[in-house]
Motif scaffolding. Structure first.
Motif, PDB file in Angstrom:
ATOM      1  N   THR A 184     -26.753   6.194 -16.719  1.00  0.00           N
ATOM      2  CA  THR A 184     -26.127   5.213 -16.566  1.00  0.00           C
ATOM      3  C   THR A 184     -24.629   5.344 -16.152  1.00  0.00           C
ATOM      4  O   THR A 184     -24.003   6.485 -16.209  1.00  0.00           O
ATOM      5  N   ALA A 185     -23.629   4.265 -15.912  1.00  0.00           N
ATOM      6  CA  ALA A 185     -22.290   4.410 -15.622  1.00  0.00           C
ATOM      7  C   ALA A 185     -21.817   5.216 -16.559  1.00  0.00           C
ATOM      8  O   ALA A 185     -21.921   5.081 -17.861  1.00  0.00           O
ATOM      9  N   ARG A 186     -20.882   6.235 -16.326  1.00  0.00           N
ATOM     10  CA  ARG A 186     -20.153   7.024 -17.208  1.00  0.00           C
ATOM     11  C   ARG A 186     -18.739   6.692 -17.467  1.00  0.00           C
ATOM     12  O   ARG A 186     -17.801   7.247 -18.303  1.00  0.00           O
ATOM     13  N   GLN A 187     -18.279   5.382 -17.188  1.00  0.00           N
ATOM     14  CA  GLN A 187     -16.941   5.021 -17.548  1.00  0.00           C
ATOM     15  C   GLN A 187     -17.146   3.380 -17.553  1.00  0.00           C
ATOM     16  O   GLN A 187     -17.860   2.824 -16.952  1.00  0.00           O
ATOM     17  N   VAL A 188     -16.278   3.255 -18.693  1.00  0.00           N
ATOM     18  CA  VAL A 188     -16.493   1.670 -19.402  1.00  0.00           C
ATOM     19  C   VAL A 188     -15.052   1.359 -19.419  1.00  0.00           C
ATOM     20  O   VAL A 188     -14.229   1.727 -20.337  1.00  0.00           O
ATOM     21  N   ARG A 189     -14.550   0.212 -18.590  1.00  0.00           N
ATOM     22  CA  ARG A 189     -13.212  -0.286 -19.019  1.00  0.00           C
ATOM     23  C   ARG A 189     -12.784  -1.232 -19.756  1.00  0.00           C
ATOM     24  O   ARG A 189     -13.780  -2.288 -19.981  1.00  0.00           O
ATOM     25  N   SER A 190     -12.075  -1.177 -20.672  1.00  0.00           N
ATOM     26  CA  SER A 190     -11.862  -2.080 -21.973  1.00  0.00           C
ATOM     27  C   SER A 190     -10.678  -3.030 -21.432  1.00  0.00           C
ATOM     28  O   SER A 190      -9.807  -2.618 -20.646  1.00  0.00           O
ATOM     29  N   THR A 191     -10.195  -3.829 -22.577  1.00  0.00           N
ATOM     30  CA  THR A 191      -9.335  -4.391 -22.471  1.00  0.00           C
ATOM     31  C   THR A 191      -7.754  -3.912 -23.271  1.00  0.00           C
ATOM     32  O   THR A 191      -6.869  -4.236 -23.138  1.00  0.00           O
ATOM     33  N   LEU A 192      -8.172  -2.758 -24.088  1.00  0.00           N
ATOM     34  CA  LEU A 192      -7.280  -2.040 -24.649  1.00  0.00           C
ATOM     35  C   LEU A 192      -5.983  -1.443 -23.747  1.00  0.00           C
ATOM     36  O   LEU A 192      -6.032  -1.428 -22.654  1.00  0.00           O
ATOM     37  N   ASP A 193      -4.786  -1.361 -24.248  1.00  0.00           N
ATOM     38  CA  ASP A 193      -3.644  -1.105 -23.616  1.00  0.00           C
ATOM     39  C   ASP A 193      -3.291   0.540 -24.097  1.00  0.00           C
ATOM     40  O   ASP A 193      -3.150   0.383 -25.406  1.00  0.00           O
ATOM     41  N   ALA A 194      -3.455   1.536 -23.575  1.00  0.00           N
ATOM     42  CA  ALA A 194      -3.399   2.972 -24.034  1.00  0.00           C
ATOM     43  C   ALA A 194      -1.916   3.131 -24.704  1.00  0.00           C
ATOM     44  O   ALA A 194      -2.177   3.622 -25.828  1.00  0.00           O
ATOM     45  N   GLY A 195      -1.030   2.757 -24.322  1.00  0.00           N
ATOM     46  CA  GLY A 195       0.579   2.971 -24.677  1.00  0.00           C
ATOM     47  C   GLY A 195       0.387   1.956 -26.248  1.00  0.00           C
ATOM     48  O   GLY A 195       0.933   2.428 -27.179  1.00  0.00           O
ATOM     49  N   ILE A 196       0.143   0.940 -26.114  1.00  0.00           N
ATOM     50  CA  ILE A 196       0.068   0.029 -27.323  1.00  0.00           C
ATOM     51  C   ILE A 196      -0.788   0.417 -28.479  1.00  0.00           C
ATOM     52  O   ILE A 196      -0.392   0.454 -29.347  1.00  0.00           O
ATOM     53  N   GLN A 197      -2.149   0.781 -27.870  1.00  0.00           N
ATOM     54  CA  GLN A 197      -2.859   1.575 -29.088  1.00  0.00           C
ATOM     55  C   GLN A 197      -2.502   2.809 -29.599  1.00  0.00           C
ATOM     56  O   GLN A 197      -2.485   2.723 -30.960  1.00  0.00           O
ATOM     57  N   ARG A 198      -1.974   3.399 -28.828  1.00  0.00           N
ATOM     58  CA  ARG A 198      -1.455   4.851 -29.426  1.00  0.00           C
ATOM     59  C   ARG A 198      -0.249   4.621 -30.479  1.00  0.00           C
ATOM     60  O   ARG A 198      -0.047   4.986 -31.420  1.00  0.00           O
ATOM     61  N   ASP A 199       0.749   3.637 -29.787  1.00  0.00           N
ATOM     62  CA  ASP A 199       1.851   3.316 -30.702  1.00  0.00           C
ATOM     63  C   ASP A 199       1.413   2.515 -31.900  1.00  0.00           C
ATOM     64  O   ASP A 199       2.024   3.060 -32.920  1.00  0.00           O
TER      65      ASP A 199
END
Length: 703
Positions: free
Chosen positions: A262-277
């Motif tokens: 199946t597809a090897r990438q799934v786009r989420s609603t998360l924001d990488a910068g906000i998630q990390r901080d």
């Protein structure tokens, strides 16, 4: 040898066979992990689905360090750019060396090695390749050169070639051995990777020697000591995914069950910068609270309009528990919905007096006696003060007014499906959050307040706009939000300076469950709703952790991160609301402007009967501590003394008369210990409280 080469060339030219195109090879390629992407397409996590090999997503040649390409060509195929798939000169030299020397020498070009990688029939068995395989390998290499560009050959080879152990391809090898993307490989690291191609299982000492020789052939100034250190560090690294691990619980939730086809990438609603901080903020605060026996925390941030989750930190410690979905006692975080329900039914207003005095309710299990957090009673206070300062006894009285079943049904309508037991199961303690809810349920309920009473679902996957359903009356939802944003109203319990204050408009509520097992802070701005929980997953109590010292600092820091470049304005009042001055007789609180649903407004509220049964100092409380604000200019800061049942009484501070107590008194605070008294016309003391003022005024010297 030249005659042999010519004959071989004619023979290869006569063979006809189909070889895959670059596009077919790339399409057939499968990473071993399914990647979780953020809303902008940035990889933030992954879930491994192929346990036989470790492959990263396909890496384009432009994203591979030039140093790596140079080292590869120098080590494997120095005439790569000149030959047509088979290096006849190298072939003859290898045959001569193998005839005269004991050490065998290979002559496979990069293209020939690629031929074996794309066609498993050409791969060597336990005894090496047969003459037929070697012939076909050379033929396929010529065909690849005829249909592919050199860049395409190099790119495919670097993505398919095994390096060491389970690491296949430059992406997995670079991340697994050096913890970086292929674009960042330096000369020493590139030499190490190129040295692994001939002997992926070689001992670290052997790899270091080969890499040193290769690096010095390319650059005589290369330092072997550094290479030896790099090899030791690379081979001691734990196996890791090629993707960063920022949201493992979300990856499990969204990616689990996805097969290799199946597809090897799934786009989420998360924001990488906000998630990390957000994760960094939570972990740092938990470290600061470790001595108070706080080990775990969770956080979720939601876009108010869309319901898209932009941050989902399921666990701030070392545990697999998803703290965003785990059920815990809600504490005082349910109170806003209780007061909103009573306002919506027209039973109270934000100005209505609430009785904070001892209460005992007879139940089947025995008497229920609610207590405030500080085990003190404030007497008569307004609805605004009662909710903002999170007084417990008035909330229980409010539940008696609204009815247990009606309040339970309202919480269920707000999405708290975890409150699945009948209302009687929870009893009147439901007003104080005795029911178990999840952080996500709680956050979305507050998002309903942020949206003026409109309720909708949340999502971790991008979606089209979803319709919302009205669950709360818009007018009273606005009033509750206004109360939760009122710093002065919450000062009775929290003081004017606390971790709930932001530099922009926000509405917020804290909560602490029984025995200090859970601490919550949930609130919203114009754009986002953020909810934080701290505690221990094993249910053990924290030590002296309150709402403003536990979850609130994390909530504030994440809110400020979200609004670093984004304003947050107070919502506009919906139609049907009016604002007017209100005063009390006797003056339990100072006159103020208050919001009312049109038709319920009142300019003065008079307490009669039991409302005047006793006089008391409401603020400052007994043994209270007032901290001077260093940001307020010297001589400008004031503390307002408040009393209930103060008609005809006067203030006296440290033996000095201050004037009538009916409307409060604005006092310029002075550091030190103080005694405040209410005295009657005969100078008889009616009530006293001792408090202290700490800190230095603005401009004063500090150690």
């Amino acid at each position: 040898m030249r005659r042999l080469a010519a004959v071989l060339a004619l023979a290869w030219a006569g063979q006809v066979g189909a070889v895959p195109t670059p596009e077919q090879v790339k399409t057939a390629y499968r990473a071993s992990d399914v990647q979780l992407l953020d809303r902008h397409g940035v990889p933030i996590d992954a879930l491994r689905t192929d346990m036989t090999v470790r492959r990263a997503p396909w890496v384009g040649l432009a994203d591979i360090s030039p140093a790596t390409r140079l080292a590869l060509v120098h080590a494997e195929d120095r005439r790569f750019m000149q030959h047509d798939g088979v290096d006849v000169g190298a072939l003859g030299k290898a045959a001569w060396d193998n005839l005269l020397r004991t050490r065998a020498r290979g002559a496979s070009t990069i293209t020939m090695q690629l031929a074996a990688l794309v066609d498993e029939r050409l791969r060597a068995g336990a005894g090496g390749r047969s003459w037929g395989q070697k012939w076909d390998q050379a033929r396929v290499a010529r065909e690849l050169e005829a249909g592919w560009s050199k860049a395409q050959i190099m790119e495919a080879y670097l993505n398919l070639v095994p390096f060491r152990g389970e690491l296949q391809g430059i992406g997995a090898a670079s991340q697994g051995l050096f913890g970086k993307a292929p674009s960042g490989l330096n000369q020493a690291e590139s030499a190490i990777l190129a040295s692994l191609l001939r002997a992926p299982s070689a001992a670290p000492r052997v790899v270091a020697q080969r890499a040193c020789l290769l690096a010095r052939e390319i650059n005589p100034a290369a330092k072997c000591a550094g290479i030896e250190w790099d090899v030791a560090a690379a081979f001691s690294r734990p196996s890791a995914s090629a993707a960063q691990t920022q949201a493992p619980h979300v990856a499990q939730r969204l990616l689990k069950g996805m097969g290799t086809g199946t597809a090897r990438q799934v786009r989420s609603t998360l924001d990488a910068g906000i998630q990390r901080d957000a994760a960094d903020t939570l972990r740092a605060h938990l470290a600061a609270l470790r001595e108070r026996h706080v080990t775990q925390g969770a956080l979720v941030a939601i876009d108010n309009d869309s319901g898209e989750i932009v941050a989902y930190v399921a666990n701030g410690g070392a545990s697999e528990v998803d703290g965003v979905l785990a059920l815990r006692q809600a504490g005082s975080t349910l109170k806003p919905f209780l007061y909103q329900l009573a306002m919506e039914r027209g039973w109270i207003t934000a100005a209505s007096p609430q009785d904070d005095s001892p209460l005992e309710i007879a139940t089947a299990a025995g008497p229920y006696v609610p207590q405030n957090y500080d085990r003190q009673f404030k007497g008569w206070v307004s609805t605004r003060t009662s909710l903002a300062s999170s007084l417990n006894v008035p909330a229980v009285r409010m539940l008696q007014l609204t009815g247990l079943e009606r309040f339970h049904a309202r919480l269920r309508a707000l999405g708290m499906a975890s409150l699945s037991e009948p209302a009687e199961f929870y009893g009147f303690s439901l007003a104080l959050g005795s029911g178990d809810v999840s952080l996500l349920e709680l956050a979305n309920a507050y998002r309903t307040l942020a949206n003026g009473g409109l309720h909708g679902g949340v999502t971790l996957l991008p979606r089209a706009p979803q319709p919302k359903t009205r669950v709360l009356d818009a007018k009273t939802a606005f009033i509750v939000g206004d109360i939760l944003s009122d710093r002065a109203a919450r000062s009775l319990t929290f003081g004017l300076r606390n971790e709930l204050a932001t530099a922009f408009w926000s509405a917020v509520k804290t909560g602490t469950s029984k025995d200090m097992r859970d601490n919550w802070c949930v609130g919203y701005s114009e754009k986002y709703t953020v909810a934080v929980w701290v505690g221990n997953f094993d249910g053990s109590p924290m030590w002296d952790v309150s709402g403003v010292s536990g979850a609130a600092p994390v909530w504030r820091d994440v809110m400020e991160r979200l609004h670093r470049a984004l304003p947050s304005r107070a919502p506009a009042a919906p139609p049907g609301l009016v604002q007017q001055m209100v005063s009390y007789q006797p003056a339990l609180e100072a006159p103020r402007r208050e919001w009312f649903v049109r038709g319920t407004e009142s300019a003065q509220l008079t307490l009669v009967g039991t409302a005047q049964r006793r006089s008391a100092i409401v603020y400052p409380g007994q043994d209270g501590v007032i901290a001077l604000d260093p940001d307020i200019p010297a001589g400008r800061e004031r503390v307002v003394f408040r009393a209930q049942g103060a008609a005809g009484l006067s203030w006296r501070l440290d033996g000095v008369a201050l004037g009538a107590a009916g409307a409060g008194h604005a006092w310029q605070p002075v550091a030190g210990e103080h005694e405040l008294a209410l005295v009657d016309a005969d100078d008889k003391v009616v009530a006293t409280t001792r408090f202290s003022v700490r800190g230095a005024p603005a401009g004063a010297a500090r150690p």
